[in-house]
Design a protein around this motif. Structure first.
Motif, PDB file in Angstrom:
ATOM      1  N   LYS A  82       8.294  -8.804 -14.673  1.00  0.00           N
ATOM      2  CA  LYS A  82       8.233  -7.509 -15.370  1.00  0.00           C
ATOM      3  C   LYS A  82       8.339  -6.374 -14.362  1.00  0.00           C
ATOM      4  O   LYS A  82       7.630  -6.362 -13.363  1.00  0.00           O
ATOM      5  CB  LYS A  82       6.934  -7.415 -16.168  1.00  0.00           C
ATOM      6  CG  LYS A  82       6.739  -6.073 -16.865  1.00  0.00           C
ATOM      7  CD  LYS A  82       5.903  -5.119 -16.061  1.00  0.00           C
ATOM      8  CE  LYS A  82       5.805  -3.743 -16.673  1.00  0.00           C
ATOM      9  NZ  LYS A  82       4.893  -2.847 -15.912  1.00  0.00           N
ATOM     10  N   GLY A 126       8.076  -2.293 -13.916  1.00  0.00           N
ATOM     11  CA  GLY A 126       7.554  -1.066 -14.537  1.00  0.00           C
ATOM     12  C   GLY A 126       8.490   0.111 -14.353  1.00  0.00           C
ATOM     13  O   GLY A 126       9.550   0.004 -13.710  1.00  0.00           O
ATOM     14  N   GLY A 127       8.080   1.247 -14.907  1.00  0.00           N
ATOM     15  CA  GLY A 127       8.931   2.438 -14.950  1.00  0.00           C
ATOM     16  C   GLY A 127       9.472   2.875 -13.594  1.00  0.00           C
ATOM     17  O   GLY A 127      10.663   3.181 -13.463  1.00  0.00           O
ATOM     18  N   THR A 134       5.613  -3.601  -9.463  1.00  0.00           N
ATOM     19  CA  THR A 134       5.228  -2.213  -9.677  1.00  0.00           C
ATOM     20  C   THR A 134       5.394  -1.394  -8.398  1.00  0.00           C
ATOM     21  O   THR A 134       6.166  -1.793  -7.512  1.00  0.00           O
ATOM     22  CB  THR A 134       3.783  -2.181 -10.247  1.00  0.00           C
ATOM     23  OG1 THR A 134       3.430  -0.846 -10.558  1.00  0.00           O
ATOM     24  CG2 THR A 134       2.775  -2.775  -9.293  1.00  0.00           C
ATOM     25  N   ASP A 135       4.673  -0.265  -8.304  1.00  0.00           N
ATOM     26  CA  ASP A 135       4.872   0.641  -7.170  1.00  0.00           C
ATOM     27  C   ASP A 135       3.726   0.621  -6.171  1.00  0.00           C
ATOM     28  O   ASP A 135       3.615   1.501  -5.339  1.00  0.00           O
ATOM     29  CB  ASP A 135       5.116   2.073  -7.672  1.00  0.00           C
ATOM     30  CG  ASP A 135       3.936   2.627  -8.469  1.00  0.00           C
ATOM     31  OD1 ASP A 135       2.999   1.845  -8.777  1.00  0.00           O
ATOM     32  OD2 ASP A 135       3.933   3.824  -8.781  1.00  0.00           O
ATOM     33  N   LEU A 174      -5.676  -2.964  -6.011  1.00  0.00           N
ATOM     34  CA  LEU A 174      -6.321  -2.350  -4.856  1.00  0.00           C
ATOM     35  C   LEU A 174      -7.814  -2.213  -5.126  1.00  0.00           C
ATOM     36  O   LEU A 174      -8.248  -2.274  -6.279  1.00  0.00           O
ATOM     37  CB  LEU A 174      -5.687  -0.983  -4.582  1.00  0.00           C
ATOM     38  CG  LEU A 174      -4.153  -1.018  -4.400  1.00  0.00           C
ATOM     39  CD1 LEU A 174      -3.574   0.390  -4.335  1.00  0.00           C
ATOM     40  CD2 LEU A 174      -3.786  -1.810  -3.139  1.00  0.00           C
ATOM     41  N   ASP A 177      -8.585   2.915  -7.454  1.00  0.00           N
ATOM     42  CA  ASP A 177      -7.407   3.681  -7.856  1.00  0.00           C
ATOM     43  C   ASP A 177      -6.979   4.580  -6.692  1.00  0.00           C
ATOM     44  O   ASP A 177      -7.743   5.448  -6.263  1.00  0.00           O
ATOM     45  CB  ASP A 177      -7.796   4.523  -9.083  1.00  0.00           C
ATOM     46  CG  ASP A 177      -6.617   5.273  -9.676  1.00  0.00           C
ATOM     47  OD1 ASP A 177      -5.638   5.524  -8.952  1.00  0.00           O
ATOM     48  OD2 ASP A 177      -6.697   5.620 -10.866  1.00  0.00           O
ATOM     49  N   LYS A 207      -5.088   0.898 -13.871  1.00  0.00           N
ATOM     50  CA  LYS A 207      -3.876   1.063 -14.685  1.00  0.00           C
ATOM     51  C   LYS A 207      -2.755   0.106 -14.300  1.00  0.00           C
ATOM     52  O   LYS A 207      -1.798  -0.096 -15.056  1.00  0.00           O
ATOM     53  CB  LYS A 207      -3.408   2.509 -14.519  1.00  0.00           C
ATOM     54  CG  LYS A 207      -2.314   2.921 -15.449  1.00  0.00           C
ATOM     55  CD  LYS A 207      -1.734   4.262 -15.007  1.00  0.00           C
ATOM     56  CE  LYS A 207      -0.443   4.532 -15.752  1.00  0.00           C
ATOM     57  NZ  LYS A 207       0.481   5.308 -14.912  1.00  0.00           N
TER      58      LYS A 207
HETATM   59  P1  ADP Z   1       4.200   0.507 -13.826  1.00  0.00           P
HETATM   60  O1  ADP Z   1       5.054   1.645 -14.281  1.00  0.00           O
HETATM   61  O2  ADP Z   1       4.849  -0.333 -12.785  1.00  0.00           O
HETATM   62  O3  ADP Z   1       3.643  -0.277 -14.972  1.00  0.00           O
HETATM   63  P2  ADP Z   1       1.687   1.905 -13.591  1.00  0.00           P
HETATM   64  O4  ADP Z   1       1.794   3.343 -13.238  1.00  0.00           O
HETATM   65  O5  ADP Z   1       1.437   1.568 -15.012  1.00  0.00           O
HETATM   66  O6  ADP Z   1       3.004   1.173 -13.041  1.00  0.00           O
HETATM   67  O7  ADP Z   1       0.559   1.191 -12.701  1.00  0.00           O
HETATM   68  C1  ADP Z   1       0.579   1.303 -11.305  1.00  0.00           C
HETATM   69  C2  ADP Z   1      -0.338   2.421 -10.871  1.00  0.00           C
HETATM   70  O8  ADP Z   1      -1.687   2.078 -11.200  1.00  0.00           O
HETATM   71  C3  ADP Z   1      -0.405   2.643  -9.376  1.00  0.00           C
HETATM   72  O9  ADP Z   1       0.631   3.492  -8.936  1.00  0.00           O
HETATM   73  C4  ADP Z   1      -1.788   3.263  -9.197  1.00  0.00           C
HETATM   74  O10 ADP Z   1      -1.695   4.666  -9.109  1.00  0.00           O
HETATM   75  C5  ADP Z   1      -2.541   2.920 -10.466  1.00  0.00           C
HETATM   76  N1  ADP Z   1      -3.805   2.219 -10.209  1.00  0.00           N
HETATM   77  C6  ADP Z   1      -5.017   2.578 -10.723  1.00  0.00           C
HETATM   78  N2  ADP Z   1      -5.969   1.750 -10.308  1.00  0.00           N
HETATM   79  C7  ADP Z   1      -5.394   0.834  -9.502  1.00  0.00           C
HETATM   80  C8  ADP Z   1      -5.868  -0.278  -8.736  1.00  0.00           C
HETATM   81  N3  ADP Z   1      -7.170  -0.633  -8.736  1.00  0.00           N
HETATM   82  N4  ADP Z   1      -4.990  -0.987  -8.019  1.00  0.00           N
HETATM   83  C9  ADP Z   1      -3.678  -0.650  -8.023  1.00  0.00           C
HETATM   84  N5  ADP Z   1      -3.164   0.394  -8.700  1.00  0.00           N
HETATM   85  C10 ADP Z   1      -4.009   1.133  -9.440  1.00  0.00           C
END
Ligand code: ADP
Ligand code: ASP
Ligand code: MG
Length: 450
Positions: free
Chosen positions: A2, A4-5, A230-231, A236, A239, A266
């Motif tokens: 998968k 993501g955006g 993802t990015d 982690l 956040d 997220k």
């Molecule tokens: P995608 O578009 O790939 O689904 P998201 O924006 O939904 O990506 O999720 C990735 C983002 O989640 C990261 O860029 C980060 O800012 C956020 N994030 C929040 N908490 C965490 C965490 N504990 N570990 C990793 N990322 C996190």
């Protein structure tokens, strides 16, 4: 697999995606089935479509159309850049998908009404076009592929904007309509996030739902691994938008990942782990910009983290509801009566604490809170406190090391805590505090444990 955006945001991102999938195919053993690819809408497109729907509701048809025309241009230029032989057909497909949407939005703007059902029809366009573009790009890079309309595969109930899958129906259709391609060596490409009811009405799984789609398809096909590209490098320790430079968590258990996702990490949609647990399929979070990194592996057993805690998460802007009744609280049936009100209005509560005369709960979704409070006031005093937040410290080690709880509370010494709880699973400690205290509190906890 998968994406993501941000992993399909522009031509460079899509080219990285193609090389990741290509690498995967090249390293397969003879007889292995082709991977299935699930994609989100291009970065920020769903947000833009939400705004389009709001504009339509406000009767701002012209503004909505201007936004949509800009989205058409963006998608056409991305499609043009990543395709070759199928360029014209792909661009025509993108345009016709958007023309249909422009017609729908025009009608909604005239009516000035966007129902949850119409909103799903609007939002679905993002994943429909991104998946078409990626499928075409594969073909033009000589990767055998097939675009599959996710709405014809993922069967859901009719809870628009947050539909639940019918796993049985979806399982059958996934095997029939997606599995055939994998078995024949073709990469099936589907949009995440979208599905349809048994009657064929378009639904979505709720924001961030593409992770969940991937897990549903993965479980249906009993795959070896569900990969969330993802990015960030993986799960982690906090956040990264709140705590600068958190660390990578290399492994964690399904239960830990579920808690973290539920309480705000997220990077994973909260429901993603469920289908994986049912089939015991490992979930791996990977960075599409650094595909050689090992990412985070989520399994049933995980691995005992060396440190004390596994990670922190937080859920911002929740409301605390205090329910007090000197007369009723200790009477049996009180809690049932109280929670029935939340149930009737389909509003989940997250943290619950009780004292002799009062019960406090936190609510994230406040859409029906007014009605809930009115009902509760029939038998109790109710007090609301808004702009609160939940911080959740998660780790399997909390079960075995009783000093961790004290260390966490000590780390938060001067932060006023509103509610504190440790559930029976003893896998998490939950603090409810003022939302404005979140950055400071997260930094304190992160420093203390990581
Ligand atoms: P995608 O578009 O790939 O689904 P998201 O924006 O939904 O990506 O999720 C990735 C983002 O989640 C990261 O860029 C980060 O800012 C956020 N994030 C929040 N908490 C965490 C965490 N504990 N570990 C990793 N990322 C996190
Ligand atoms: N595109 C949808 C959203 O932004 C689904 C997803 O990205 O997972 O919420
Ligand atoms: Mg996401």
């Amino acid at each position: 697999m998968k994406f993501g955006g941000t992993s399909v945001a522009d031509p460079d991102a899509i080219n990285r995606l193609i090389s990741i999938v290509k690498h995967r195919i090249d390293s397969q053993k003879p007889g292995d089935e082709a991977p299935v690819v699930v994609v989100s809408a291009l970065a920020k497109v769903t947000d833009a479509l939400v705004q389009v729907a709001r504009d339509a509701e406000d009767g701002q048809g012209a503004r909505a159309e201007a936004t949509l025309r800009a989205l058409v241009d963006r998608h056409v230029s991305v499609a043009a850049a990543v395709t070759a032989a199928s360029r014209e057909a792909t661009i025509a497909g993108v345009k016709s998908e958007f023309e249909e949407l422009i017609g729908l939005v025009h009608a909604l703007a005239v009516l000035r009404e966007v129902s949850p059902r119409s909103l799903d029809a609007v939002l679905a366009t993002g994943e429909l076009v991104s998946s078409r573009i990626v499928a075409a790009a594969f073909a033009d890079h000589r990767i055998p592929s097939a675009w599959v309309d996710a709405r014809a595969v993922l069967v859901t109930d009719a809870e628009y904007n947050g539909a639940a899958p019918d796993m049985h129906g979806t399982g059958e259709r996934t095997r029939e309509r997606v599995g055939v391609h994998s078995a024949a060596g073709r990469v099936a490409v589907l949009g995440g996030f979208i599905g349809s009811t048994a009657n064929g009405v378009t639904t979505t799984l709720g924001r961030g739902g593409s992770d969940y789609s991937a897990a549903i398809f993965g479980a249906s096909l009993d795959v070896d691994e569900i990969q969330i590209w993802t990015d960030v490098d993986g799960m982690l320790t906090a956040d990264p938008r709140i705590v600068p430079q958190p660390q990578l968590v290399p492994q964690l258990t399904f239960a830990e990942a579920s808690e973290l996702a539920y309480f705000g990490a997220k990077v994973l949609h909260p429901s993603t782990i469920l289908p994986a647990v049912d089939k015991n399929i490992p979930v791996r979070i990977l960075n599409s910009r650094r595909p050689d990194n090992s990412g985070t592996l989520i399994t049933h057993d995980g691995a005992a983290a060396d440190g004390a805690l596994t990670a922190l998460a937080c859920k911002r802007d929740v409301t605390v509801v205090d329910i007090t009744s000197t007369r009723m609280l200790m009477a049996h049936g009180f809690l049932r009566r109280l929670f029935e009100v939340f149930e009737r209005f389909k509003t989940p509560v997250d943290v619950v604490t009780t004292s002799e005369v009062s019960v406090s709960v936190t609510v994230d979704d406040t859409r029906r809170l007014e009605a809930i409070v009115d009902n509760l006031r029939n038998f109790a005093e109710v007090n609301l406190e808004r702009e609160m937040a939940i911080i959740c410290a998660v780790g399997e080690n909390l079960r075995s090391d009783p000093t961790l709880f004290g260390r966490a509370v000590t780390a938060l010494e001067r932060v006023p805590l509103r509610l504190v709880s440790q559930a029976a699973s003893r896998r998490n400690i939950t603090f409810v505090l003022r939302d404005s205290d979140v950055p400071h509190a997260m930094m304190r906890l992160h420093e203390a444990f990581f």
